[in-house]
Each structure stands twice: as structure tokens, then as C-alpha cells.
Motif scaffolding. Structure first.
Motif, PDB file in Angstrom:
ATOM      1  N   ALA A 198       7.195  -2.255  35.050  1.00 53.78           N
ATOM      2  CA  ALA A 198       6.686  -2.833  33.809  1.00 53.78           C
ATOM      3  C   ALA A 198       5.407  -2.084  33.456  1.00 53.78           C
ATOM      4  N   VAL A 199       5.310  -1.613  32.217  1.00 58.70           N
ATOM      5  CA  VAL A 199       4.195  -0.761  31.814  1.00 58.70           C
ATOM      6  C   VAL A 199       3.511  -1.370  30.595  1.00 58.70           C
ATOM      7  N   ASP A 200       2.179  -1.550  30.692  1.00 55.94           N
ATOM      8  CA  ASP A 200       1.427  -1.978  29.511  1.00 55.94           C
ATOM      9  C   ASP A 200       0.522  -0.838  29.063  1.00 55.94           C
ATOM     10  N   PRO A 201       0.089  -0.848  27.802  1.00 55.96           N
ATOM     11  CA  PRO A 201      -0.627   0.319  27.246  1.00 55.96           C
ATOM     12  C   PRO A 201      -2.055   0.490  27.729  1.00 55.96           C
ATOM     13  N   GLY A 202      -2.562  -0.419  28.539  1.00 55.66           N
ATOM     14  CA  GLY A 202      -3.906  -0.248  29.078  1.00 55.66           C
ATOM     15  C   GLY A 202      -4.982  -0.569  28.061  1.00 55.66           C
ATOM     16  N   PRO A 203      -6.251  -0.260  28.410  1.00 53.72           N
ATOM     17  CA  PRO A 203      -7.383  -0.656  27.574  1.00 53.72           C
ATOM     18  C   PRO A 203      -7.354  -0.094  26.152  1.00 53.72           C
ATOM     19  N   ASP A 204      -6.778   1.100  25.964  1.00 53.61           N
ATOM     20  CA  ASP A 204      -6.823   1.674  24.613  1.00 53.61           C
ATOM     21  C   ASP A 204      -5.755   1.096  23.693  1.00 53.61           C
ATOM     22  N   PRO A 266       0.989  -8.560  34.742  1.00 52.88           N
ATOM     23  CA  PRO A 266       0.447  -9.823  34.211  1.00 52.88           C
ATOM     24  C   PRO A 266      -0.024  -9.729  32.770  1.00 52.88           C
ATOM     25  N   ASN A 267      -0.039  -8.517  32.214  1.00 53.62           N
ATOM     26  CA  ASN A 267      -0.514  -8.331  30.838  1.00 53.62           C
ATOM     27  C   ASN A 267       0.606  -8.330  29.816  1.00 53.62           C
ATOM     28  N   LEU A 268       1.828  -8.505  30.261  1.00 58.64           N
ATOM     29  CA  LEU A 268       2.972  -8.493  29.358  1.00 58.64           C
ATOM     30  C   LEU A 268       3.639  -9.863  29.306  1.00 58.64           C
ATOM     31  N   ALA A 269       4.359 -10.108  28.211  1.00 62.24           N
ATOM     32  CA  ALA A 269       5.053 -11.387  28.052  1.00 62.24           C
ATOM     33  C   ALA A 269       6.187 -11.547  29.055  1.00 62.24           C
ATOM     34  N   THR A 270       6.640 -10.438  29.632  1.00 60.03           N
ATOM     35  CA  THR A 270       7.741 -10.498  30.613  1.00 60.03           C
ATOM     36  C   THR A 270       7.260 -10.857  32.021  1.00 60.03           C
ATOM     37  N   TYR A 271       5.964 -11.086  32.192  1.00 62.24           N
ATOM     38  CA  TYR A 271       5.420 -11.359  33.520  1.00 62.24           C
ATOM     39  C   TYR A 271       6.136 -12.535  34.176  1.00 62.24           C
TER      40      TYR A 271
END
Length: 445
Positions: A198-204, A266-271
Motif C-alpha cells: 500500500a503506497v501513499d503519496p507522502g508529505p508532498d 495507516p494513511n489510506l482509506a484501505t488501512y
């Protein structure tokens, strides 16, 4: 001393399945030998059997060396020592895996149906595996808390097989053997990189940039899978003292491992949403050849060579990242192993044994990071042992072997390639103590 036994072949399954061992093996992901006798002699047995368990493990044609009804029970206490070190720029650290002695059972039984002509047998052997247990370590970059590192790394792979076998004497000099391998394996890995993270776009907030954060799922509920294969062997007596042998073990084809897991970012809705992870991993084919020389019962010397085909085996042959960020496989190479062994009987009841085993390293240095959970890299093994046979054919054997420390060292890897200024170094050494009990020891023709 006389000892009566009532061991039956039905105990094979019960004894070995009672505890499927967690093994970090010594020739690739295989044990170099099985049982106190075979292990003490470096794992030899292709041309002439070093022991009953060795015949089941190396070449089933060797079962003809055992008269009437023969039984061998083995127990091994195996301890691997594993360390992972890593560097990322100015930060570096070293962490040692939790280590305990691992019990490994083995059992073999044979019955001569026609004297000196036809023998059948059944065995249950723990034969290999790998495993680590590294805790999260903020000072060691590869073990830094997720998503900056892998966090804790845990793996547990164990491999065993049940072996019904038959051996037949074609001529006074030629012996043939065949065995069915009914395999069982379990595998648990955390994190499990074979599945897309699972990959989130990070701070930017922009996907596809350098600060994207990837979270691999866990596959810690060990899944079991059955496999099947076969083994064929031949032994030929050139003279009464000199024998040659060849053996072939087919690829062992396994069911697909399946895991009920969740998405970990934990930063995605799929968590914590459920997902299913699958992984196909077989056991490679093994080609073996050997020579032995035994001018009398007082002396036996042997040398074997094996070729293990990891580069053609599912789960091991592929390497690197897929487009979705998952890891394709371990990326192991084919290896040669060389075993040599010696047995001397200074008196008829006492046997002294020694051996040496060399294994090629299947893991290229560049793939060190991908194999942090499976550091099967040891190469040199020294083995010793001894045995005593009582007046009714009951024997007690002990052995010890040391697999000397070896390491691989390569860079951190990303889907974009190797990261300059980084390294991941895995090291492994092993110690093992074995005890075995035999009933009706061999009389080698």
C-alpha cells in the motif's frame, strides 16, 4: 546388552509431524545431511549408504544395504546465528536475530522382502528451511520503523517429507532405487514483499515522487502447503571395495501458499481492509553423483557432488521488483555442493566419523536486501561423530557440525534501482548437535 523394540513404520508420520521443525539449512535451504551418522560423514551416501536415513535422503538404492528389518531414529538440536548490518549515508547499525536451539526429528524404517534382492522402506525427515527474527531497530536503517525501513523482519519456513521407497538388485553389481516424496512446508513472512505494498503519496501529496511511503502487508499466520515429487537412484559396484552412484530428485511441486492479510498503510482509506496474498514456491531438482571406497568394514571413504537448480524453480528463480512494487522472488542461483566423509572402526563395535561439506552460495551480493528474511549463505561445514554398536545390533550415535560464518553485502534496492551510499549485509553461522539410534545396522555389499 539386549534391547527389544516395537517401533513400527506408522510412527514415521506421528514422530515427524508432531513438530514440523523450523530449520535454517546449510546447502542452500537444505540440510547437508540427515541423522547423526549421515551428518557426521559430511552428508555422503550417493554411491554407498552411510546410514539408513542417509539412504532415504540421498539415494534410495542404498536401502539394499540393510538386512532383515532396520530402523533409525534421529534427533538434532540446531542453532543458527544470524546478524544483519546496514548503512544509509552516515547512519549504520547491526542487529542480531533471536536464536534458539531448534529440534529436528528424523525416522526411517526398511524391510527386506527378498533376501539381498528387494527392500522397501518408509521415512519421515525434516530436511530444510530458513528463518530470522529481527526486532525493529531505529539505529539500523534496514530495520528502522516503517515506512522508513522494514521495521521488524520475521520469517519461518520449514520443509519436511514422507518417503515411501523401494530398492531392487538388478545384477550382483547393480542396484536401483525409487522413492515418492510427499512433502509438507509452512511459510510465514513479515513483511511479505511478494504482494504489492500500500503506497501513499507522502508529505508532498503527489504520488510517484521520492517521498512516497510504501507499507508491505504481513503474512505471519503460517500457511501450510503439500508438495509432491520423486527420487531415482543407481549404485554400481566396480569392485567389492569401489562403488559409484548417481541420483536424481525431481522438482517438488507445491500447492500455492495463501494468506489472509490486511493493507498496512495507516494513511489510506484501505488501512486494515482485508486482502488475500498468494505465493507459489517449489523445491528445486537435485542431481547427484558419488564414489565410495570400502575395502573392509573397518574403513569407508566417500565423495559426493550435487547440483541444485534454484534458477529454474518457482519462487526462487525470479528477482527484482514488479511494476506494482511487489518483489518477484528470491533471485537465487544454481549451486554445486561437495561432500566428503570418512568412517573408521578401530574395533568392531566403535565407529569414528568425520566429514567436510562445501556449498555454493545461491544468493548474489546485489540481492542481499531481498534475502534479509532468508540468509542461506553458509558455505563451509566441518563435521565429526562417533557410534557404538551393542551385541544385538542396537547402536547409539552422536555427531556435531559447525557451519562457519559467511556473509553477503549489497545495496538497498528500490524499483528505480540500487541506492548509492547504502548497504545491507547478512551473516550466518550454525552449530548443531545430533544423537541417533539404530537397529540392525547395515552390511554393505
Amino acid at each position: 546388552m539386549r534391547i527389544r523394540t516395537s517401533l513400527t513404520p506408522g510412527l514415521v508420520v506421528a514422530l515427524v509431524l508432531a513438530r514440523a521443525p523450523v530449520v535454517l539449512a546449510t546447502d542452500g535451504h537444505f540440510l547437508h545431511g540427515v541423522g547423526a551418522i549421515n551428518s557426521a560423514m559430511g552428508g555422503i551416501g550417493v554411491a554407498s549408504p552411510s546410514s539408513l536415513l542417509g539412504a532415504f535422503y540421498v539415494n534410495p538404492a542404498g536401502l539394499l544395504a540393510f538386512k532383515a528389518t532396520a530402523t533409525e531414529l534421529g534427533f538434532e538440536l540446531f542453532r543458527p546465528d544470524r546478524t544483519i548490518e546496514s548503512t544509509a549515508g552516515p547512519v549504520s547499525g547491526s542487529t542480531t536475530s533471536s536464536s534458539e536451539f531448534v529440534p529436528i526429528p528424523a525416522f526411517g524404517w526398511s524391510r527386506e522382502l527378498r533376501a539381498n534382492e528387494l527392500t522397501v522402506g518408509l521415512a519421515g525427515l525434516g530436511i530444510g528451511g530458513f528463518g530470522v527474527d529481527y526486532h525493529t531497530d531505529p539505529t539500523n536503517p534496514v530495520l528502522a520503523p516503517r515506512p522508513f525501513g522494514f521495521g521488524a523482519i520475521y520469517s519461518n519456513f520449514s520443509l519436511m517429507k514422507i518417503i515411501p521407497a523401494v530398492a531392487y538388485r538388478v545384477t550382483p553389481r547393480l542396484r536401483l532405487g525409487a522413492a515418492l516424496n510427499i512433502d509438507w512446508a509452512s511459510l510465514a513472512v513479515d513483511p511479505m514483499p511478494i504482494a504489492a505494498p500500500a503506497v501513499d503519496p507522502g508529505p508532498d501529496g503527489r504520488p510517484g515522487t521520492a517521498d512516497d511511503r510504501a507499507y508491505y502487508s504481513r503474512a505471519t499466520d503460517a500457511d501450510g502447503a503439500f508438495g509432491i515429487g520423486a527420487q531415482l537412484g543407481l549404485q554400481f559396484s566396480v569392485t567389492p571395495a569401489l562403488a559409484l552412484g548417481v541420483a536424481y530428485t525431481t522438482p517438488q511441486v507445491f500447492q500455492t501458499f495463501r494468506y489472509d492479510a490486511v493493507y498496512e498503510d495507516p494513511n489510506l482509506a484501505t488501512y486494515n481492509m482485508p486482502r488475500t496474498i498468494t505465493f507459489a514456491m517449489d523445491v528445486p531438482a537435485v542431481y547427484a553423483g558419488g564414489v565410495s571406497w570400502s575395502p573392509s568394514r573397518a574403513l569407508m571413504v566417500g565423495v559426493d557432488a550435487k547440483y541444485i537448480t534454484y534458477a529454474r524453480t518457482r519462487g526462487f528463480k525470479d528477482e527484482g521488483f514488479a511494476a506494482d512494487g511487489s518483489v518477484k522472488g528470491f533471485g537465487w542461483r544454481n549451486i554445486w555442493t561437495i561432500a566428503s566423509g570418512l568412517q573408521v572402526r578401530p574395533v568392531d563395535r566403535v565407529a569414528l566419523r568425520a566429514g567436510y561439506n562445501f556449498s555454493g552460495n545461491p544468493i548474489p551480493d546485489a540481492l542481499s536486501m531481498f534475502n534479509a528474511a532468508a540468509p542461506a549463505v553458509v558455505q563451509h561445514h566441518a563435521t565429526i561423530g562417533a557410534g557404538y554398536t551393542f551385541d544385538n545390533g542396537f547402536g547409539v550415535d552422536v555427531a556435531y557440525y559447525r557451519a562457519f560464518k559467511h556473509s553477503i553485502d549489497g545495496p538497498f534496492q528500490t524499483p528505480a534501482g540500487a541506492m548509492p551510499g547504502t548497504s545491507v549485509k547478512s551473516s550466518l553461522s550454525e552449530n548443531s548437535v545430533l544423537v541417533g539410534f539404530t537397529f540392525s545396522p547395515p552390511s554393505i555389499p
